[in-house]
Design an enzyme around this catalytic site. Structure first.
Site, short mmCIF file in Angstrom:
data_model
loop_
_atom_site.label_atom_id
_atom_site.label_comp_id
_atom_site.label_asym_id
_atom_site.label_seq_id
_atom_site.Cartn_x
_atom_site.Cartn_y
_atom_site.Cartn_z
N SER A 1 0.81 -1.22 0.00
CA SER A 1 0.00 0.00 0.00
C SER A 1 0.84 1.27 0.00
O SER A 1 0.35 2.35 0.33
CB SER A 1 -0.95 0.01 1.20
OG SER A 1 -0.21 -0.29 2.34
N THR B 1 -0.50 3.05 4.86
CA THR B 1 0.24 4.28 4.59
C THR B 1 1.38 4.40 5.57
O THR B 1 1.22 4.10 6.75
CB THR B 1 -0.70 5.49 4.81
OG1 THR B 1 -1.67 5.49 3.80
CG2 THR B 1 0.06 6.81 4.82
N THR C 1 1.80 6.97 0.29
CA THR C 1 0.84 5.87 0.19
C THR C 1 0.40 5.64 -1.26
O THR C 1 0.50 6.55 -2.10
CB THR C 1 -0.42 6.21 1.02
OG1 THR C 1 -1.28 5.08 1.11
CG2 THR C 1 -1.21 7.36 0.42
N ARG D 1 -9.22 9.35 -7.27
CA ARG D 1 -9.43 9.63 -5.85
C ARG D 1 -8.11 10.01 -5.16
O ARG D 1 -7.08 9.38 -5.38
CB ARG D 1 -10.03 8.40 -5.18
CG ARG D 1 -10.33 8.54 -3.67
CD ARG D 1 -9.20 8.00 -2.82
NE ARG D 1 -9.53 7.99 -1.39
CZ ARG D 1 -8.65 7.74 -0.43
NH1 ARG D 1 -7.40 7.49 -0.72
NH2 ARG D 1 -9.01 7.75 0.83
N ASP E 1 -6.10 11.55 2.27
CA ASP E 1 -5.56 12.55 3.19
C ASP E 1 -4.04 12.68 3.11
O ASP E 1 -3.48 13.73 3.47
CB ASP E 1 -5.93 12.19 4.63
CG ASP E 1 -5.37 10.82 5.03
OD1 ASP E 1 -5.49 9.88 4.22
OD2 ASP E 1 -4.78 10.70 6.11
N THR F 1 -3.21 7.72 9.46
CA THR F 1 -3.38 6.58 8.56
C THR F 1 -4.82 6.11 8.67
O THR F 1 -5.49 6.39 9.66
CB THR F 1 -2.38 5.47 8.91
OG1 THR F 1 -2.57 4.37 8.00
CG2 THR F 1 -2.56 4.96 10.33
N GLY F 2 -5.27 5.40 7.65
CA GLY F 2 -6.64 4.91 7.67
C GLY F 2 -7.49 5.55 6.59
O GLY F 2 -6.96 6.03 5.59
C1 SD4 Z 1 -5.79 7.13 2.22
N1 SD4 Z 1 -4.98 7.35 4.45
O1 SD4 Z 1 -5.49 7.15 1.03
C2 SD4 Z 1 -4.76 6.67 3.20
C3 SD4 Z 1 -4.82 5.20 3.29
C4 SD4 Z 1 -4.04 4.64 4.39
O2 SD4 Z 1 -2.87 3.06 5.30
O3 SD4 Z 1 -3.81 5.20 5.42
N2 SD4 Z 1 -3.57 3.51 4.27
O4 SD4 Z 1 -6.93 7.39 2.63
#
Ligand code: SD4
Length: 327
Positions: free
Chosen positions: A84, A186, A204, A214, A217, A237-238
């Site tokens: 990722s 990320t 990321t 898309r 963050d 992250t997330g």
């Molecule tokens: C996102 N925050 O693109 C990132 C994804 C992520 O670990 O954190 N992956 O929304």
């Protein structure tokens, strides 16, 4: 070259002070030298361990936090087994690996790239945007052109493994990110160098099987990353949409400015997400990681399963579980 630890004279403190990660009563802290444990580097998730090793080499030699965070996150960017981030990252629903990254230093200089394809090290492109352009953020085709014009090599980032997984996903094409799996890796890295200066980097491939175009963050200063050298640094992250909605990393830094500990600041940001999205917050993961100017650090997340790696003189690269809102 700097000393291995930095000695700071602390006088007339409030209730407590930090020494080697331990809180000592203010009665002892007053009028005496207290060791603060920096340089220090922190990174999200298990792959943060490898990334920290790269950053630590620079920090330990007295190098700048900015150089450390760039070098650190380049390790997972180049690792095809990290699915990722960068090379080997899972693609969007149309099979494109599109990358987001940003970087910020102690002088509030910052640079960012979003929706960038074909470049293994988006973090270095982000740094070049910061250092060589009057802008902060370049996206898509323009970011690619800028990278190619500045000597970055064009390559195919879709590895056979990620292509196989994407083709498997296409059979149902069901967009349902699984908490803590495949879409939450990320790398956000924040560091303080031996001079006490802070920097951060975040990179990321974003949520797996996202819509083409898309942006999450991670490349957004204030959402996926924020650094204020007077106060501290934070990264996220997330599920990026929920981080953007509350300007997450900036919020965490502002809460630290108000005197909150790094963990409390992260927890309050997570609670803000829950308050805004009570139902959705049960089904997603978001984690924040923060470091303040005293070298104190902490994290907090929505769901169990988020961890982060910390490396300093007293803590030689250890993985720590983030405390979580939902049990
Ligand atoms: C996102 N925050 O693109 C990132 C994804 C992520 O670990 O954190 N992956 O929304």
């Amino acid at each position: 070259m700097t000393t291995r630890r930095n000695f700071i004279k602390m006088t007339a403190l409030g209730t407590s002070a930090l020494t080697f990660g331990k809180i000592i009563p203010s009665a002892f802290a007053r009028e005496q030298k207290t060791e603060m444990d920096f340089p220090i580097v922190l990174s999200t998730w298990e792959h943060g361990l490898n990334a920290n090793e790269g950053a630590w080499k620079i920090l330990n030699a007295g190098g700048k936090a900015l150089d450390a965070v760039e070098a650190g996150v380049k390790i997972p960017e180049a690792d095809p087994n990290v699915r990722s981030v960068g090379y080997g990252g899972l693609p969007d629903r149309d099979g494109h690996v599109t990358l987001d990254a940003c970087i910020m230093d102690e002088n509030s200089n910052c640079g960012s790239v979003a929706f960038l394809e074909h470049i293994m090290h988006p973090i270095s492109v982000a740094r070049m945007v910061m250092e060589k352009t009057p802008h902060i953020m370049l996206a898509g085709e323009g970011a690619l052109q800028f990278a190619l014009n500045n000597g970055f090599k064009k390559m195919n980032l879709l590895t056979p493994e990620s292509e196989k997984d994407w083709k498997e996903w296409l059979k149902t094409s069901e967009y349902k990110p699984i908490i803590n799996i495949e879409n939450h890796d990320t790398i956000g890295m924040i560091a303080m160098d031996a001079q006490g200066n802070l920097s951060g980097a975040c990179t990321t491939s974003g949520l797996a099987y996202k819509m083409h175009g898309r942006v999450g963050d991670s490349p957004i200063i204030g959402a996926g990353l924020y650094v204020d050298n007077e106060v501290g640094a934070a990264t996220a992250t997330g599920t990026g949409e929920e981080v953007i909605r509350i300007a997450g990393s900036h919020l965490v830094v502002e809460l630290m400015r108000q005197g909150k500990t790094p963990e409390d600041a992260c927890r309050i940001a997570v609670e803000r997400i829950v308050k805004k999205q009570p139902q959705k917050s049960k089904e997603i993961q978001v984690g924040f990681l923060a470091l303040n100017k005293k070298g104190e650090y902490g994290a907090y997340c929505l769901q169990k399963g988020f961890n982060y790696a910390v490396y300093s003189k007293s803590i030689a690269n250890k993985l720590i579980d983030g405390r979580h809102y939902y049990s």
